[in-house]
Design an enzyme around this catalytic site. Structure first.
Site, mmCIF file in Angstrom:
data_model
loop_
_atom_site.group_PDB
_atom_site.id
_atom_site.type_symbol
_atom_site.label_atom_id
_atom_site.label_comp_id
_atom_site.label_asym_id
_atom_site.label_seq_id
_atom_site.Cartn_x
_atom_site.Cartn_y
_atom_site.Cartn_z
ATOM 1 N N HIS A 1 39.602 -40.609 35.038
ATOM 2 C CA HIS A 1 39.975 -39.146 35.427
ATOM 3 C C HIS A 1 40.115 -37.967 34.694
ATOM 4 O O HIS A 1 39.801 -36.923 35.092
ATOM 5 C CB HIS A 1 41.255 -39.346 36.118
ATOM 6 N N ASP B 1 40.961 -47.232 35.317
ATOM 7 C CA ASP B 1 40.750 -45.975 35.033
ATOM 8 C C ASP B 1 40.270 -45.530 33.711
ATOM 9 O O ASP B 1 41.122 -45.058 32.549
ATOM 10 C CB ASP B 1 41.937 -44.991 35.141
ATOM 11 N N SER C 1 47.503 -39.186 29.339
ATOM 12 C CA SER C 1 46.414 -39.917 29.843
ATOM 13 C C SER C 1 45.431 -40.004 29.041
ATOM 14 O O SER C 1 44.930 -39.052 28.191
ATOM 15 C CB SER C 1 45.734 -38.969 30.872
HETATM 16 N N1 ARG Z 1 48.346 -39.178 38.150
HETATM 17 C C1 ARG Z 1 47.607 -39.059 37.240
HETATM 18 C C2 ARG Z 1 47.936 -37.955 36.380
HETATM 19 O O1 ARG Z 1 48.919 -37.107 36.594
HETATM 20 C C3 ARG Z 1 46.250 -38.449 37.810
HETATM 21 C C4 ARG Z 1 45.254 -39.415 38.318
HETATM 22 C C5 ARG Z 1 44.097 -38.564 38.891
HETATM 23 N N2 ARG Z 1 43.637 -39.078 39.998
HETATM 24 C C6 ARG Z 1 44.099 -38.543 41.051
HETATM 25 N N3 ARG Z 1 43.668 -39.215 42.441
HETATM 26 N N4 ARG Z 1 44.339 -37.431 41.291
HETATM 27 O O2 ARG Z 1 47.353 -37.130 35.980
HETATM 28 N N1 ASP Z 2 48.312 -39.058 34.839
HETATM 29 C C1 ASP Z 2 48.940 -38.248 33.668
HETATM 30 C C2 ASP Z 2 47.982 -37.515 32.752
HETATM 31 O O1 ASP Z 2 46.831 -37.319 33.129
HETATM 32 C C3 ASP Z 2 49.597 -38.869 32.972
HETATM 33 C C4 ASP Z 2 51.262 -39.081 33.367
HETATM 34 O O2 ASP Z 2 51.575 -37.878 33.910
HETATM 35 O O3 ASP Z 2 51.847 -40.047 33.198
HETATM 36 O O4 ASP Z 2 47.923 -37.223 31.716
#
Ligand code: ARG
Ligand code: ASP
Length: 715
Positions: free
Chosen positions: A92, A220, A650
């Protein structure tokens, strides 16, 4: 802040005691600065099972783990996993890059991509990998003298460091709201190439439905390579650049993880707000979050319905939908988490104790007695302005795409009318924003969002809404359905925007634009924002930040038996904890690990979130897992642990007690997203892809086993 650090190290003098009970030790809240680990954390980390020394993690002169960790692009973390600059981060985090190399005929997102040799690796304009070579506490220098304007000191300190380290780029950042300043010396590599990525069916498996969720089955990850010039120094892209020989790369442990294992996450957490008063947490969870969630509920429902009805709309909006839903889902989790963990009550109890202790010492009371009340007062004062700002941002910058574009056209036209831009320049600026809007655009969807959101905007903001729009609403009897039909179907929008023609005259464009309702609305919103909202926010935020600084100092003085970590500010941090499941709601206990079985259980043929390519499905069903199995003979996919992380983490490596790579951090469990405001060990878990799953996908699915030859893998 030496005072505070010395005190803390004294408190932890007794921690050798811990050694005898390491597995009983609860995990630890906090994201810690690598340069203070020795003082604040070393004993505890060892007691929890860590076998390396903190010098192995961070050493200014010696190659240490810090030299294997990078800021990837603008907001993620990545790490070196080979001596030849091979870089691992999240799918991502690389998504936009992978997308930029894709076309309808050659869609790398859906097919995946693996370069067979360096000539096939793909260059990326604007992508960088930033190493942190040094960090030093410069608080005394920054705060010395009676210079009111700290920026003068800051520039002087930076110049001094620059002179002695001409090869580094420096930055000074405030910590603890400006109670501490740290200089960071960086080395920035700008030739970073794409080496490989699994198809989205693996890298984004479960998409938005599974986002922020445990149990998770997403692979991921994506692989890049850092390039340098012939002398191994950073350089702009050049064909004859060579793979960067990194000072340090991570050893990968494919021997597996077990429940209770020590873990640490090393990366760049972006922003947390751990030291807000209970009052502001109330505002966030009871006002700002719910209001923003309500707006996004409407936008997402509108998009979802249309995406389900049309493949074309689905493809166009997949990425926008993901972006809007990411924060939306996080805020919902945050609200529930704060409620269920009694976050506000816990803060209030702490504040009660704070006030009690304040009164016990007259000099404390004199110095800090006002600060909490005053903070509460100013957070209340800024509330209406922040609400107005959020409504503006959610609706005019995101919810209605045409309003966002209109704001850009207005700016361009203003410059033109002020004689600052030639006709040609205006034309190319307009052309660019119009193309930007129309790329992946469904005007019917946008029209509906406009019709739904504007009445909500006026109703919710009441007196805080711009007068011009309120009276426009009255004049039109609040009929935003008609207004939106007119706005999206008039000559301007249809002929000049949707069917943009190079030959149109600028003057005609402007004349038509000014007659469109979107122009009127965007203008009204922006004017109001700039004259009534932002100036107050800036003024009040200045005061609030001053108070937060004093409050922070007071907390550290008054609770001097406690250890405080600075809020995340996108600097390098270490969090540590252990591999463990959790039980966030009644009758539910989550296991710490997921396996390939779950991938198959979630599989929905043809679904855009849970579909799987046939070869992958066959491979899973045939259970050809090679060496990459867990104790039960299953292929491990993801696991959770109690490391305190946030956005920006991330792509961070999860390391074991020996500092070996065991997993790739990419998310948190929904039940614990309130960790940005108030951490609760019972609910907060970070989510990682198991190293074995990454290696298995590369070797067995992608057939890119040659990449493994570069890596140091231990079993
Ligand atoms: N929750 C993950 C973080 O905050 C992002 C993952 C990205 N995927 C998505 N479906 N938005 O950034
Ligand atoms: N998904 C998040 C990121 O992109 C990580 C998190 O918020 O735990 O950095």
């Amino acid at each position: 802040m030496y005072l505070f650090l010395n005190r803390s190290s004294r408190v932890f003098g007794f921690s050798t005691l811990f050694v005898f009970m390491s597995y009983l030790l609860p995990a630890v809240e906090g994201m810690w600065l690598p340069i203070f680990l020795e003082k604040l954390n070393a004993d505890e980390m060892k007691a929890m099972g860590m076998r390396i020394s903190v010098d192995d993690i961070y050493h200014f002169q010696k190659a240490s783990l810090k030299d294997a960790i990078v800021i990837f692009g603008g907001g993620c973390t990545g790490e070196m996993i080979s001596p030849n600059g091979l870089l691992l981060t999240n799918h991502h985090c690389g998504y936009g890059i992978i997308q930029s190399h894709s076309s309808v005929e050659n869609d790398l997102l859906s097919k995946g991509f693996w370069a067979k040799n360096s000539s096939e690796e793909l260059k990326n304009d604007g992508l960088s990998a930033t190493f942190i070579r040094m960090m030093e506490d410069v608080t005394d220098k920054v705060l010395s003298g009676d210079n009111d304007d700290l920026s003068v000191n800051i520039l002087a300190v930076m110049a001094e460091y620059q002179e002695s380290h001409p090869d580094l780029t420096f930055e000074i950042k405030p910590f603890y709201y400006g109670n501490q300043y740290i200089i960071v010396g960086k080395e920035i590599f700008k030739d970073v190439r794409l080496v490989g990525a699994p198809p989205s069916a693996i890298g984004k498996y479960g998409s938005d439905t599974d986002n922020w969720m445990w149990p998770r089955h997403t692979g991921d990850f994506a692989v890049f390579r850092v390039y340098a010039d012939a002398n191994n120094n950073p350089a702009a892209y050049a064909v004859d650049n060579v793979p960067y020989r990194s000072r340090k790369h991570l050893t990968i442990n494919a021997g597996g993880v077990k429940e209770g294992d020590f873990t640490m996450v090393f990366g760049f957490p972006g922003r947390t707000q751990q030291y807000l008063p209970a009052r502001e947490i109330e505002y966030i969870t009871q006002v700002y979050n719910p209001e923003r969630i309500e707006i996004r509920d409407l936008v997402l429902a509108n998009l979802d319905r249309r995406m389900r009805a049309s493949d074309e709309v689905r493809i166009k909006y997949a990425s926008k939908y993901a972006r809007i839903s990411n924060a939306w889902k996080k805020w919902r989790g945050e609200n529930i988490g704060i409620r269920e963990s009694n976050g506000i009550e816990r803060k209030k109890n702490m504040e009660f104790e704070f006030r009690r202790r304040l009164l016990s010492k007259p000099e404390w009371n004199q110095k800090y007695g006002y600060v909490l009340d005053s903070l509460n007062f100013y957070y209340a004062r800024v509330l209406p302005f922040k609400r107005a700002y959020f409504y503006y941002a959610e609706i005019a910058n995101q919810g209605v795409e045409a309003l966002g574009a209109m704001q850009k056209w207005i700016k361009t036209v203003e410059k033109y009318e002020a004689g600052e831009m030639s006709e040609e320049e205006v034309w190319s600026a307009l052309d660019k924003t119009i193309k930007g809007l129309k790329k992946d655009y469904a005007p019917e969807a946008d029209q509906e969002s406009f019709a739904i959101l504007m009445p909500l905007y006026l109703r919710r903001l009441g007196d805080l809404a711009p007068y011009s729009i309120t009276s426009f609403d009255k004049k039109n009897n609040g009929d935003w359905k008609t207004i939106s039909e007119e706005a999206f179907n008039d000559k301007f929008f249809v002929d000049f925007v949707l069917n943009f023609d190079e030959k149109t005259k600028v003057k005609k464009f402007i004349k038509r634009m000014k007659k469109n309702h979107l122009y009127y609305v965007a203008n009204g919103m922006v004017d109001h924002l700039n004259t009534n909202v932002l100036p107050s926010i800036y003024r009040l935020n200045d005061i609030i930040n001053q108070h937060q600084k004093t409050y922070m100092e007071a907390l550290m003085v008054i609770f001097n038996e406690k250890r405080f970590y600075p809020d995340a500010n996108f600097t390098m941090r270490v969090s540590y904890g252990k591999v463990e499941g959790f039980a966030p709601v009644d009758a539910v206990k989550y296991h710490w690990q997921t396996t390939h079985k779950g991938i198959l259980e979630k599989y929905i043929p043809g679904d855009y979130e849970f579909n799987l390519p046939d070869p992958f499905l066959e491979l899973l069903r045939s259970e050809s897992f090679g060496r990459y199995v867990n104790e039960q003979g299953l292929l491990p996919v993801c696991f959770v642990a109690s490391n305190h992380t946030t956005g920006g983490n991330s792509g961070s490596p999860a390391l074991n007690a020996d500092g070996h790579f065991i997993g790739l951090n990419f998310d948190r469990a929904w039940e614990g997203t309130m960790s940005d405001l108030n951490y609760d060990i019972k609910r907060c878990r970070n989510i990682m892809v198991d190293a074995r799953y990454i290696l298995w996908v590369i070797e067995h699915y992608a057939g890119a086993g040659y990449l493994l030859d570069e890596m140091d893998i231990v079993w």
